[in-house]
Design an enzyme around this catalytic site. Sequence first.
Site, PDB file in Angstrom:
ATOM      1  N   HIS A 105      16.623 -24.792  13.983  1.00  0.00           N
ATOM      2  CA  HIS A 105      17.273 -24.025  12.922  1.00  0.00           C
ATOM      3  C   HIS A 105      16.297 -23.306  11.988  1.00  0.00           C
ATOM      4  O   HIS A 105      16.492 -23.234  10.781  1.00  0.00           O
ATOM      5  CB  HIS A 105      18.242 -24.901  12.130  1.00  0.00           C
ATOM      6  CG  HIS A 105      19.428 -25.365  12.942  1.00  0.00           C
ATOM      7  ND1 HIS A 105      19.287 -26.085  14.106  1.00  0.00           N
ATOM      8  CD2 HIS A 105      20.755 -25.193  12.762  1.00  0.00           C
ATOM      9  CE1 HIS A 105      20.481 -26.352  14.617  1.00  0.00           C
ATOM     10  NE2 HIS A 105      21.395 -25.818  13.827  1.00  0.00           N
ATOM     11  N   GLU A 132      14.694 -37.401   4.660  1.00  0.00           N
ATOM     12  CA  GLU A 132      13.593 -36.714   5.319  1.00  0.00           C
ATOM     13  C   GLU A 132      12.212 -37.172   4.855  1.00  0.00           C
ATOM     14  O   GLU A 132      11.235 -37.078   5.602  1.00  0.00           O
ATOM     15  CB  GLU A 132      13.730 -35.199   5.127  1.00  0.00           C
ATOM     16  CG  GLU A 132      14.945 -34.593   5.818  1.00  0.00           C
ATOM     17  CD  GLU A 132      16.248 -34.806   5.047  1.00  0.00           C
ATOM     18  OE1 GLU A 132      16.187 -35.247   3.880  1.00  0.00           O
ATOM     19  OE2 GLU A 132      17.330 -34.545   5.607  1.00  0.00           O
ATOM     20  N   ARG A 136      18.135 -22.015  16.483  1.00  0.00           N
ATOM     21  CA  ARG A 136      19.453 -22.545  16.803  1.00  0.00           C
ATOM     22  C   ARG A 136      20.102 -21.788  17.959  1.00  0.00           C
ATOM     23  O   ARG A 136      20.732 -22.380  18.824  1.00  0.00           O
ATOM     24  CB  ARG A 136      20.344 -22.432  15.560  1.00  0.00           C
ATOM     25  CG  ARG A 136      21.781 -22.817  15.788  1.00  0.00           C
ATOM     26  CD  ARG A 136      22.610 -22.647  14.523  1.00  0.00           C
ATOM     27  NE  ARG A 136      23.952 -23.163  14.705  1.00  0.00           N
ATOM     28  CZ  ARG A 136      24.964 -22.478  15.212  1.00  0.00           C
ATOM     29  NH1 ARG A 136      24.777 -21.222  15.587  1.00  0.00           N
ATOM     30  NH2 ARG A 136      26.147 -23.024  15.361  1.00  0.00           N
ATOM     31  N   PHE A 176      14.564 -28.714   6.067  1.00  0.00           N
ATOM     32  CA  PHE A 176      14.539 -30.099   5.585  1.00  0.00           C
ATOM     33  C   PHE A 176      13.383 -30.894   6.181  1.00  0.00           C
ATOM     34  O   PHE A 176      12.978 -31.911   5.623  1.00  0.00           O
ATOM     35  CB  PHE A 176      15.888 -30.770   5.881  1.00  0.00           C
ATOM     36  CG  PHE A 176      17.053 -29.888   5.504  1.00  0.00           C
ATOM     37  CD1 PHE A 176      17.085 -29.275   4.259  1.00  0.00           C
ATOM     38  CD2 PHE A 176      18.072 -29.626   6.396  1.00  0.00           C
ATOM     39  CE1 PHE A 176      18.125 -28.428   3.906  1.00  0.00           C
ATOM     40  CE2 PHE A 176      19.115 -28.764   6.044  1.00  0.00           C
ATOM     41  CZ  PHE A 176      19.147 -28.168   4.801  1.00  0.00           C
ATOM     42  N   ARG A 217      15.627 -24.989  21.182  1.00  0.00           N
ATOM     43  CA  ARG A 217      15.858 -26.411  20.892  1.00  0.00           C
ATOM     44  C   ARG A 217      16.350 -27.169  22.119  1.00  0.00           C
ATOM     45  O   ARG A 217      16.086 -28.355  22.270  1.00  0.00           O
ATOM     46  CB  ARG A 217      16.816 -26.580  19.707  1.00  0.00           C
ATOM     47  CG  ARG A 217      18.182 -25.954  19.911  1.00  0.00           C
ATOM     48  CD  ARG A 217      19.078 -26.154  18.696  1.00  0.00           C
ATOM     49  NE  ARG A 217      20.283 -25.352  18.796  1.00  0.00           N
ATOM     50  CZ  ARG A 217      21.498 -25.771  18.437  1.00  0.00           C
ATOM     51  NH1 ARG A 217      21.655 -26.985  17.939  1.00  0.00           N
ATOM     52  NH2 ARG A 217      22.541 -24.980  18.546  1.00  0.00           N
ATOM     53  N   SER A 223      21.960 -31.836  17.005  1.00  0.00           N
ATOM     54  CA  SER A 223      21.566 -30.436  16.791  1.00  0.00           C
ATOM     55  C   SER A 223      20.111 -30.161  17.164  1.00  0.00           C
ATOM     56  O   SER A 223      19.785 -29.111  17.693  1.00  0.00           O
ATOM     57  CB  SER A 223      21.773 -30.052  15.327  1.00  0.00           C
ATOM     58  OG  SER A 223      23.135 -30.130  14.987  1.00  0.00           O
ATOM     59  N   ASP A 276      25.823 -20.832   8.297  1.00  0.00           N
ATOM     60  CA  ASP A 276      25.591 -21.886   7.295  1.00  0.00           C
ATOM     61  C   ASP A 276      25.016 -21.327   5.989  1.00  0.00           C
ATOM     62  O   ASP A 276      25.083 -21.971   4.944  1.00  0.00           O
ATOM     63  CB  ASP A 276      24.654 -22.963   7.850  1.00  0.00           C
ATOM     64  CG  ASP A 276      25.415 -24.001   8.669  1.00  0.00           C
ATOM     65  OD1 ASP A 276      26.658 -24.043   8.555  1.00  0.00           O
ATOM     66  OD2 ASP A 276      24.763 -24.747   9.415  1.00  0.00           O
TER      67      ASP A 276
END
Lengths: 313, 280
Positions: free
Chosen positions: A107, A56, A165, A81, A8, A35, A115
């Site tokens: 992610h 989204e 991530r 998402f 990322r 993020s 998470d």
Amino acid sequence: MSELKATRDAYGEALVEAGKNNENIVVVDADLSASTKTAKFRKHFPDRFFNVGVAEQNLIDIAAGLSTCGKIVFASSFALFATGRPWEQIRNTVAYSNLNVKIVASHGGISVGADGSSHQSLEDIAIMRVVPNMKVVVPCDANESYQAVLSAVAVPGPFYIRLGREKVPVITGSGNEFRVGKANVLKDGSDVTIIACGIMVDSAMKAADILAKDGLKAAVIDMHTIKPIDTEIIMKYAEKTGCVVTAEEHNVIGGLGGAVCEFLSENHPLPVYRVGTRDCFGQSGEPVSLLQKYGMTPQDICEGAKKVIKMKR
Amino acid sequence: MKFDEEFLKRKAAELRLDIVEMITRAGSGHPGGSLSALDLLAVLYYCIMNIKPEKPVWKDRDRFVLSKGHAAPAIYSILSDMGFFSKKELPGLRRIGSILQGHPDMRKVPGIDISTGSLGQGLSVAVGMALAGKLDAKDYKVYALLGDGELQEGQVWEAAMAAAHYKLDNLAIAVDNNGLQIDGKIEEVMNPYPIEDKFLSFGWKIKSIDGHDFAEIFDAWEWAGSSKDGKPSAIIAKTVKGKGVYFMENVVEFHGKAPTPEEGKDALAKIKEALGKIKP
């Protein structure tokens, strides 16, 4: 020891580079720009960055609208998402009309870690792959991520690029050529072929080293593009090694393993073992512990390899 | 084009003939919502929008999003009449190989700015188009037509929030408030009223009109299209489902049912009769 860098982070850098060269590039994010690393783009090009908040479905269709006006649109959120919530928006509006929208999600996979299951995307490759016109790319490291993003600018139409991530080893050299739909053979071999994507490419290389100690020569293919998948290279190595292990940070149903099996069962049936989650949800934990718990380590790939080698006629 | 009530009355009746003929021939489709939306669309296309039928993807054109994509026959009748494509295509509606899909396809039909059909998505797309217009400092406007049942989709309100947040005064919508959806009256299925208050509270400005009064429609679209106050505009138009075909008016079953060949013939005869009474 190779450099550690998150895919990322490379995305954020590639966006800035692409944005400098092409003023039609715009970015839309859904409150996760820090993020997903689109914040880097926002800093350089605030006018060309749109935050839609935690929405989204709106994210994807605003991206669609922008693209009809000549923009090359990058839309980002977390993998779950960005693909799950707005799947139908992606299917009916973006993909159906072949719009120039690049969905780049961070992610992806179980390595999201602490998470827990609600944020661990293990189905996204499958649900993006099944949509016509969609190209699906899962880079193995930061180098590849950077190149994949720039390639998505150059190739018109919808893309799904899945990023991670965690900081992961940079395993491809700067000379590594990335071409959409053209897999990279990282290691030649004659006993078994390991086809991997994302962070599992590094594990596949480690597995090949372990197998070598037992005298087994494993080929390792970095299948960064899951769709369109490189059938030429699969066929070549299927014929050469006679058995295959696939490895992905995803459900074994419908992802890379599914794509490889679909091609092989129609064209060159042979034993395949799929490494990935076995149709289950994840849980909170350290990424390393989760990969162990759910069977996605170099050791798991080795066991799969021995299984399929034994099944060869 | 300047406002011309006689012209619009005549044109709308002619377009209704096309719509009824198309859907009757196809044997399926959505007459109710096509007919309720038609007058709103006719005024927009013939009097308001800056478009060129010979250059359908002209960059500076005004954009239109038919968010209630099932009203496709209404937009097809208008686009073909304006010359975006040949009237010979109309009988192909819903047939295999035709450009006229059951719901509009931008890759097949000249003049369609975005493919629609799945409810709740159009306003977001229109927001994207309006953002692009602002970014490029273009003067074009973005118009959209939404159904009233469609307001039950949560995404509509995500988009409404974004339109006000980004101060998109280049965006104007009309809500075709015919009061009926597939399962019945909208307030009985899932009440979206009061529609005006909802848009106001989201930061829009609103105008309530009779969606079959050409003068009111013209004034409303002109008001919405000339906005420069940083607010998006919503026209809440009271309409009659099935407007113009006496046996379809306010009959919920004609949401998604074609008339039988006999019913179609009857409807066409009645519209022609009414057309005869309008000054040429």
